[in-house]
Design a protein around this motif. Structure first.
Motif, PDB file in Angstrom:
ATOM      1  N   ASP A   1       0.978  -0.873  -0.120  1.00 48.96           N
ATOM      2  CA  ASP A   1      -0.113  -0.127   0.056  1.00 48.96           C
ATOM      3  C   ASP A   1       0.625   1.218   0.469  1.00 48.96           C
ATOM      4  O   ASP A   1       0.681   2.254  -0.035  1.00 48.96           O
ATOM      5  CB  ASP A   1      -1.444   0.378   1.073  1.00 48.96           C
ATOM      6  N   ASN A   2       2.040   1.145  -0.110  1.00 49.20           N
ATOM      7  CA  ASN A   2       3.113   1.636  -0.173  1.00 49.20           C
ATOM      8  C   ASN A   2       3.605   2.668   0.803  1.00 49.20           C
ATOM      9  O   ASN A   2       4.062   3.987   1.612  1.00 49.20           O
ATOM     10  CB  ASN A   2       2.761   2.731  -1.136  1.00 49.20           C
ATOM     11  N   GLN A   3       2.862   2.395   2.291  1.00 53.93           N
ATOM     12  CA  GLN A   3       3.254   3.121   3.387  1.00 53.93           C
ATOM     13  C   GLN A   3       3.383   2.388   4.563  1.00 53.93           C
ATOM     14  O   GLN A   3       4.122   0.845   3.706  1.00 53.93           O
ATOM     15  CB  GLN A   3       2.046   2.611   4.101  1.00 53.93           C
ATOM     16  N   THR A   4       4.757   2.615   5.327  1.00 57.06           N
ATOM     17  CA  THR A   4       5.839   2.026   5.727  1.00 57.06           C
ATOM     18  C   THR A   4       4.763   1.983   7.453  1.00 57.06           C
ATOM     19  O   THR A   4       4.401   2.537   8.051  1.00 57.06           O
ATOM     20  CB  THR A   4       6.974   3.136   6.095  1.00 57.06           C
ATOM     21  N   TYR A   5       5.778   0.500   8.308  1.00 55.72           N
ATOM     22  CA  TYR A   5       4.883   0.153   9.485  1.00 55.72           C
ATOM     23  C   TYR A   5       6.026  -0.469   9.739  1.00 55.72           C
ATOM     24  O   TYR A   5       6.688  -0.739   9.234  1.00 55.72           O
ATOM     25  CB  TYR A   5       3.935  -1.300   8.386  1.00 55.72           C
ATOM     26  N   PRO A   6       5.751  -0.456  11.354  1.00 57.94           N
ATOM     27  CA  PRO A   6       7.174  -1.389  12.336  1.00 57.94           C
ATOM     28  C   PRO A   6       7.070  -2.399  11.840  1.00 57.94           C
ATOM     29  O   PRO A   6       6.383  -3.108  11.776  1.00 57.94           O
ATOM     30  CB  PRO A   6       6.415  -0.865  13.373  1.00 57.94           C
ATOM     31  N   ALA A   7       8.051  -3.287  11.907  1.00 55.61           N
ATOM     32  CA  ALA A   7       8.348  -4.204  11.767  1.00 55.61           C
ATOM     33  C   ALA A   7       9.579  -4.684  12.433  1.00 55.61           C
ATOM     34  O   ALA A   7      10.445  -4.260  13.429  1.00 55.61           O
ATOM     35  CB  ALA A   7       9.286  -4.750  10.976  1.00 55.61           C
ATOM     36  N   ILE A   8       9.333  -6.147  13.129  1.00 57.65           N
ATOM     37  CA  ILE A   8       9.478  -6.704  14.805  1.00 57.65           C
ATOM     38  C   ILE A   8      10.117  -8.248  14.241  1.00 57.65           C
ATOM     39  O   ILE A   8       9.554  -8.738  13.633  1.00 57.65           O
ATOM     40  CB  ILE A   8       9.907  -6.940  16.082  1.00 57.65           C
ATOM     41  N   GLN A   9      11.895  -8.423  13.604  1.00 53.01           N
ATOM     42  CA  GLN A   9      12.096 -10.495  13.864  1.00 53.01           C
ATOM     43  C   GLN A   9      12.656 -11.004  15.167  1.00 53.01           C
ATOM     44  O   GLN A   9      13.166 -10.325  15.596  1.00 53.01           O
ATOM     45  CB  GLN A   9      12.883  -9.878  12.704  1.00 53.01           C
ATOM     46  N   TYR A  10      11.429 -11.502  15.252  1.00 53.61           N
ATOM     47  CA  TYR A  10      11.708 -12.383  15.907  1.00 53.61           C
ATOM     48  C   TYR A  10      12.367 -13.813  16.172  1.00 53.61           C
ATOM     49  O   TYR A  10      12.593 -14.657  14.706  1.00 53.61           O
ATOM     50  CB  TYR A  10      10.315 -12.855  16.975  1.00 53.61           C
ATOM     51  N   LYS A  11      13.272 -14.206  16.935  1.00 54.08           N
ATOM     52  CA  LYS A  11      14.551 -15.519  16.918  1.00 54.08           C
ATOM     53  C   LYS A  11      13.728 -16.346  18.409  1.00 54.08           C
ATOM     54  O   LYS A  11      13.532 -15.475  18.835  1.00 54.08           O
ATOM     55  CB  LYS A  11      15.088 -15.495  16.817  1.00 54.08           C
ATOM     56  N   TYR A  12      14.101 -17.210  18.046  1.00 55.12           N
ATOM     57  CA  TYR A  12      14.106 -18.267  19.342  1.00 55.12           C
ATOM     58  C   TYR A  12      15.371 -17.927  20.939  1.00 55.12           C
ATOM     59  O   TYR A  12      15.996 -18.148  19.716  1.00 55.12           O
ATOM     60  CB  TYR A  12      13.392 -19.135  18.956  1.00 55.12           C
ATOM     61  N   GLU A  13      14.746 -17.807  21.271  1.00 54.03           N
ATOM     62  CA  GLU A  13      15.962 -17.662  22.221  1.00 54.03           C
ATOM     63  C   GLU A  13      17.397 -18.629  22.334  1.00 54.03           C
ATOM     64  O   GLU A  13      18.491 -19.241  22.686  1.00 54.03           O
ATOM     65  CB  GLU A  13      15.809 -17.245  24.080  1.00 54.03           C
ATOM     66  N   ASP A  14      16.734 -20.023  21.821  1.00 49.53           N
ATOM     67  CA  ASP A  14      17.624 -20.815  22.382  1.00 49.53           C
ATOM     68  C   ASP A  14      18.527 -21.232  20.711  1.00 49.53           C
ATOM     69  O   ASP A  14      19.241 -21.850  20.734  1.00 49.53           O
ATOM     70  CB  ASP A  14      17.146 -22.483  22.335  1.00 49.53           C
ATOM     71  N   ASP A  15      18.173 -20.348  19.696  1.00 49.31           N
ATOM     72  CA  ASP A  15      18.743 -20.413  18.216  1.00 49.31           C
ATOM     73  C   ASP A  15      20.225 -19.678  18.455  1.00 49.31           C
ATOM     74  O   ASP A  15      19.846 -18.783  18.693  1.00 49.31           O
ATOM     75  CB  ASP A  15      17.884 -19.729  17.242  1.00 49.31           C
ATOM     76  N   LYS A  16      21.233 -19.993  18.672  1.00 48.47           N
ATOM     77  CA  LYS A  16      22.929 -19.212  19.229  1.00 48.47           C
ATOM     78  C   LYS A  16      23.084 -19.066  17.472  1.00 48.47           C
ATOM     79  O   LYS A  16      24.143 -19.035  17.709  1.00 48.47           O
ATOM     80  CB  LYS A  16      23.317 -20.315  19.745  1.00 48.47           C
ATOM     81  N   ASN A  17      22.393 -19.597  15.963  1.00 51.31           N
ATOM     82  CA  ASN A  17      23.156 -19.633  14.836  1.00 51.31           C
ATOM     83  C   ASN A  17      23.273 -17.937  14.257  1.00 51.31           C
ATOM     84  O   ASN A  17      21.881 -17.145  15.012  1.00 51.31           O
ATOM     85  CB  ASN A  17      22.192 -20.261  14.106  1.00 51.31           C
ATOM     86  N   ASP A  18      24.132 -17.846  14.173  1.00 47.64           N
ATOM     87  CA  ASP A  18      23.992 -16.402  13.199  1.00 47.64           C
ATOM     88  C   ASP A  18      24.524 -16.056  11.987  1.00 47.64           C
ATOM     89  O   ASP A  18      25.252 -16.490  11.341  1.00 47.64           O
ATOM     90  CB  ASP A  18      24.983 -15.624  14.277  1.00 47.64           C
ATOM     91  N   PRO A  19      23.198 -16.072  10.817  1.00 55.55           N
ATOM     92  CA  PRO A  19      21.615 -15.394  11.237  1.00 55.55           C
ATOM     93  C   PRO A  19      21.467 -16.778  11.707  1.00 55.55           C
ATOM     94  O   PRO A  19      21.613 -17.392  11.557  1.00 55.55           O
ATOM     95  CB  PRO A  19      20.846 -14.957   9.968  1.00 55.55           C
ATOM     96  N   PRO A  20      19.973 -15.945  13.146  1.00 58.41           N
ATOM     97  CA  PRO A  20      19.082 -17.041  13.459  1.00 58.41           C
ATOM     98  C   PRO A  20      18.373 -17.766  12.639  1.00 58.41           C
ATOM     99  O   PRO A  20      18.741 -17.674  11.236  1.00 58.41           O
ATOM    100  CB  PRO A  20      18.258 -16.456  14.110  1.00 58.41           C
ATOM    101  N   ARG A  21      18.826 -19.165  12.518  1.00 57.35           N
ATOM    102  CA  ARG A  21      18.084 -20.860  12.158  1.00 57.35           C
ATOM    103  C   ARG A  21      15.971 -19.729  11.377  1.00 57.35           C
ATOM    104  O   ARG A  21      15.905 -20.373  10.344  1.00 57.35           O
ATOM    105  CB  ARG A  21      18.291 -21.565  12.073  1.00 57.35           C
TER     106      ARG A  21
END
Length: 148
Positions: free
Chosen positions: A106-126
């Protein structure tokens, strides 16, 4: 006889074209992580997401309806809720991996959050869960991303 082959050929071309179109995938633009979301807003969004996950876990469609944006409410059905419930692990705790803003169709910008699982130690998270919010904390979209 030629008419039958012509009709079958036309049908085959139409059918093949329809299959190609169904494979088109809309790519969402990358999240702008350089523009930071204020911490108080992140807390609001986290509370909203936690309530949303709890509602999914208990299959409380009414609670889910209260937490999602009016813009998407008419598109959300029981099947979508079940599929989403299958894409989120309720046994694992989540934490914020990245936050920023994302421009939608819709051409509007919205706040976004990426969540990872706490036990995921990969970088970047799996495994990541991307959640797009309206400014008031209502959820516009949730997309679990699993790498295999």
């Amino acid at each position: 006889m030629k008419k039958i082959f012509a009709a079958l050929g036309l049908f085959a071309i139409t059918f093949a074209s329809a299959q190609n179109i169904s494979k088109v995938e809309v790519q969402t633009p990358a999240m702008d992580v350089l523009a930071s979301i204020p911490k108080d807003k992140i807390e609001l969004y986290n509370q909203s997401f936690s309530k949303f996950v709890s509602a999914l876990k208990t299959a409380d469609k009414q609670a889910v309806g209260l937490l999602i944006s009016e813009k998407v409410k008419s598109m959300v059905n029981e099947n979508m809720i079940q599929k989403l419930s299958g894409g989120i692990s309720f046994e694992r705790k989540t934490e914020v991996y990245e936050s920023g803003y994302q421009k939608l169709l819709d051409n509007q910008t919205y706040p976004a959050i990426q969540y990872k699982y706490e036990d995921d130690k990969n970088d970047p998270p799996r495994d990541l869960i991307t959640v797009i919010f309206e400014n008031d904390g209502k959820i516009l979209g949730v997309k679990p991303n699993y790498s295999n």
